[in-house]
Every structure is written in structure tokens, then in C-alpha cells.
Motif scaffolding. Structure first.
Motif, PDB file in Angstrom:
ATOM      1  N   VAL A 192     -14.619  -0.231  -6.398  1.00 40.81           N
ATOM      2  CA  VAL A 192     -15.340  -1.442  -6.805  1.00 40.81           C
ATOM      3  C   VAL A 192     -14.976  -2.600  -5.873  1.00 40.81           C
ATOM      4  O   VAL A 192     -15.844  -3.379  -5.465  1.00 40.81           O
ATOM      5  N   SER A 193     -13.711  -2.686  -5.512  1.00 41.38           N
ATOM      6  CA  SER A 193     -13.242  -3.741  -4.616  1.00 41.38           C
ATOM      7  C   SER A 193     -13.918  -3.650  -3.250  1.00 41.38           C
ATOM      8  O   SER A 193     -14.408  -4.652  -2.725  1.00 41.38           O
ATOM      9  N   VAL A 243      -8.537  -4.332   4.704  1.00 41.11           N
ATOM     10  CA  VAL A 243      -7.597  -3.297   4.258  1.00 41.11           C
ATOM     11  C   VAL A 243      -6.323  -3.930   3.695  1.00 41.11           C
ATOM     12  O   VAL A 243      -5.826  -3.528   2.651  1.00 41.11           O
ATOM     13  N   PHE A 244      -5.814  -4.964   4.388  1.00 35.91           N
ATOM     14  CA  PHE A 244      -4.554  -5.563   3.963  1.00 35.91           C
ATOM     15  C   PHE A 244      -4.705  -6.537   2.794  1.00 35.91           C
ATOM     16  O   PHE A 244      -3.729  -6.811   2.098  1.00 35.91           O
ATOM     17  N   THR A 245      -5.908  -7.076   2.567  1.00 33.54           N
ATOM     18  CA  THR A 245      -6.092  -7.983   1.429  1.00 33.54           C
ATOM     19  C   THR A 245      -6.604  -7.262   0.190  1.00 33.54           C
ATOM     20  O   THR A 245      -6.608  -7.834  -0.895  1.00 33.54           O
ATOM     21  N   ASP A 246      -7.016  -6.024   0.348  1.00 32.76           N
ATOM     22  CA  ASP A 246      -7.590  -5.297  -0.788  1.00 32.76           C
ATOM     23  C   ASP A 246      -6.618  -5.162  -1.958  1.00 32.76           C
ATOM     24  O   ASP A 246      -7.008  -5.333  -3.104  1.00 32.76           O
ATOM     25  N   ALA A 247      -5.364  -4.875  -1.672  1.00 32.26           N
ATOM     26  CA  ALA A 247      -4.377  -4.718  -2.752  1.00 32.26           C
ATOM     27  C   ALA A 247      -4.245  -6.017  -3.547  1.00 32.26           C
ATOM     28  O   ALA A 247      -4.175  -5.999  -4.783  1.00 32.26           O
ATOM     29  N   ASN A 286      -5.765  -9.149  -8.430  1.00 35.07           N
ATOM     30  CA  ASN A 286      -6.355 -10.414  -8.906  1.00 35.07           C
ATOM     31  C   ASN A 286      -7.871 -10.249  -9.019  1.00 35.07           C
ATOM     32  O   ASN A 286      -8.633 -10.939  -8.350  1.00 35.07           O
ATOM     33  N   PHE A 287      -8.271  -9.328  -9.883  1.00 37.36           N
ATOM     34  CA  PHE A 287      -9.687  -8.956  -9.957  1.00 37.36           C
ATOM     35  C   PHE A 287     -10.573 -10.118 -10.391  1.00 37.36           C
ATOM     36  O   PHE A 287     -11.734 -10.184 -10.012  1.00 37.36           O
ATOM     37  N   CYS A 290      -6.884   7.371   9.672  1.00 36.16           N
ATOM     38  CA  CYS A 290      -5.427   7.232   9.878  1.00 36.16           C
ATOM     39  C   CYS A 290      -4.751   6.594   8.667  1.00 36.16           C
ATOM     40  O   CYS A 290      -3.615   6.926   8.339  1.00 36.16           O
ATOM     41  N   LEU A 291      -5.448   5.674   7.998  1.00 38.37           N
ATOM     42  CA  LEU A 291      -4.875   4.977   6.840  1.00 38.37           C
ATOM     43  C   LEU A 291      -5.167   5.683   5.518  1.00 38.37           C
ATOM     44  O   LEU A 291      -4.749   5.207   4.462  1.00 38.37           O
ATOM     45  N   GLY A 292      -5.915   6.783   5.569  1.00 37.66           N
ATOM     46  CA  GLY A 292      -6.273   7.509   4.346  1.00 37.66           C
ATOM     47  C   GLY A 292      -7.286   6.768   3.493  1.00 37.66           C
ATOM     48  O   GLY A 292      -7.294   6.895   2.261  1.00 37.66           O
ATOM     49  N   LEU A 293      -8.161   5.994   4.143  1.00 40.73           N
ATOM     50  CA  LEU A 293      -9.146   5.180   3.422  1.00 40.73           C
ATOM     51  C   LEU A 293     -10.586   5.554   3.789  1.00 40.73           C
ATOM     52  O   LEU A 293     -11.488   4.732   3.669  1.00 40.73           O
ATOM     53  N   PHE A 294     -10.784   6.778   4.225  1.00 43.04           N
ATOM     54  CA  PHE A 294     -12.097   7.177   4.734  1.00 43.04           C
ATOM     55  C   PHE A 294     -13.213   6.989   3.709  1.00 43.04           C
ATOM     56  O   PHE A 294     -14.249   6.395   4.007  1.00 43.04           O
TER      57      PHE A 294
END
Length: 197
Positions: free
Chosen positions: A167-168, A94-98, A103-104, A50-54
Motif C-alpha cells: 500500500v505504501s 526505499v529508505f523513507t518507506d519504513a 507513520n501511516f 539486490c535489496l529484495g524489493l522487486f
């Protein structure tokens, strides 16, 4: 609900002489574990689609489940706690990934710390597992080997310039294992060697 279905199914298998009656409890337990895992992973996969993150989610799950199987860590007391905890954790990822992608350096620092924690401790001997010395030693060895492989893949991916989101998600899988590891330690969800004697 799942337990009732498992009991009915296993009882029928016993009646048909497909399984040994002495192992009925083992089959019920195994059936419940498989169904609960299917429900949890199925929910995560549906959310990821649904989120396009398969693809990212599949990579995360491969890394996470490979390592988690060997390290163990925190376990919830009931399936519902496990289910909601797992799904909530995935949504949080999902919400913290961005933020982590932006902040790599923070992500990399936490990843290195997680690698060190898992390397030093290796495996939590959870009471449900109750491994003997040899099993615990092999589990620690396997956990460290998986950790080396996964860390190598992550740092090779960074070196060749692979998509930073991939990578994240790979990195978060190791970090999550370390967090669950530490929670189990804090909550004393482990068999201490002198307690076994």
C-alpha cells in the motif's frame, strides 16, 4: 554514446530502405528515448533485486508510470540529470518507506493532498509535448481516470488489510507524481495557453 549508436543504426536502416529518410530524426529520437528508459528502469530493477524489493518496486513502477504518462511533470534537461535524479529518488523512496509505514497517517494525509492536486490540475502541458486543446483535455481526462482507479485500488487494499508495504509503494507513486507536477509548475515547465497563440 547512445545518440551516436542511434544515428548509426538509423542511418543503416535508411540505407537499407527499411525506413523513410524524411523520418530519420524521429527514429533517432525514439531509439534514444527507448534506450534511455531501458537503462534507467534496468538500474532500478537491479537495485530492487539486490535489496529484495522487486515485487514492491514493480507495483510502484506500474502505478507511477501509468499516472506519470498522463500527468507529465518535471523533466530534467539531460539524460544524466534524469538518470541520477530518478535513481536517487528511488533510493530515497526505499529508505523513507519504513518511516512512512510506521507513520501511516502522515502517508495517508499526503496521499489525499496529492490526489486533490492531480485531480484539480490534471496534466502539465510540458513544452516537449506541446499539446493542443483537445490533446490536453484528453490527457487530463485520462489522468483523472487513472487516478480514480489507482486511488480505488489503494483504499480497497487498505480495507481488505493488504500488506502495508505494498500500500505504501502504491501511495508513494501518486505522491511522487504530484511532487513532480508541482516542481514543473514552480519551474514553469509548461506551455501556457496564451503563449501558444
Amino acid at each position: 554514446m547512445v545518440e551516436k549508436i542511434a544515428n548509426i543504426l538509423v542511418k543503416k536502416m535508411c540505407d537499407e530502405k527499411l525506413i523513410d529518410v524524411k523520418k530519420e530524426e524521429d527514429y533517432v529520437y525514439a531509439f534514444i528515448c527507448i534506450v534511455e528508459r531501458f537503462i534507467t528502469l534496468g538500474t532500478i530493477i537491479v537495485i530492487s533485486i539486490c535489496l529484495g524489493l522487486f515485487i514492491y518496486t514493480c507495483i510502484f513502477l506500474i502505478f507511477f508510470l501509468s499516472l506519470r504518462k498522463r500527468t507529465s511533470g518535471y523533466h530534467a534537461n539531460t539524460f544524466l540529470q534524469c538518470y541520477f535524479g530518478t535513481v536517487s529518488t528511488y533510493i530515497l523512496i526505499v529508505f523513507t518507506d519504513a518511516f512512512l509505514v510506521r507513520n501511516f497517517r502522515i502517508l495517508n494525509a499526503v496521499l489525499i493532498l496529492s490526489i486533490v492536486v492531480i485531480w484539480i490540475i490534471g496534466t502539465i502541458n510540458h513544452p516537449n509535448m506541446n499539446m493542443d486543446f483537445c490533446e490536453l483535455y484528453e490527457s487530463k481526462r485520462a489522468a483523472r481516470l487513472i487516478l480514480i482507479i489507482e486511488s480505488g485500488i489503494i483504499y480497497f487494499s487498505i480495507f481488505v488489510g493488504l500488506n502495508i508495504i505494498i500500500v505504501s509503494y502504491m501511495s508513494i507513486s501518486i505522491i511522487l507524481c504530484a511532487i513532480l507536477f508541482l516542481i514543473a509548475k514552480i519551474l514553469k515547465q509548461e506551455v501556457i495557453e496564451n503563449e501558444k497563440s
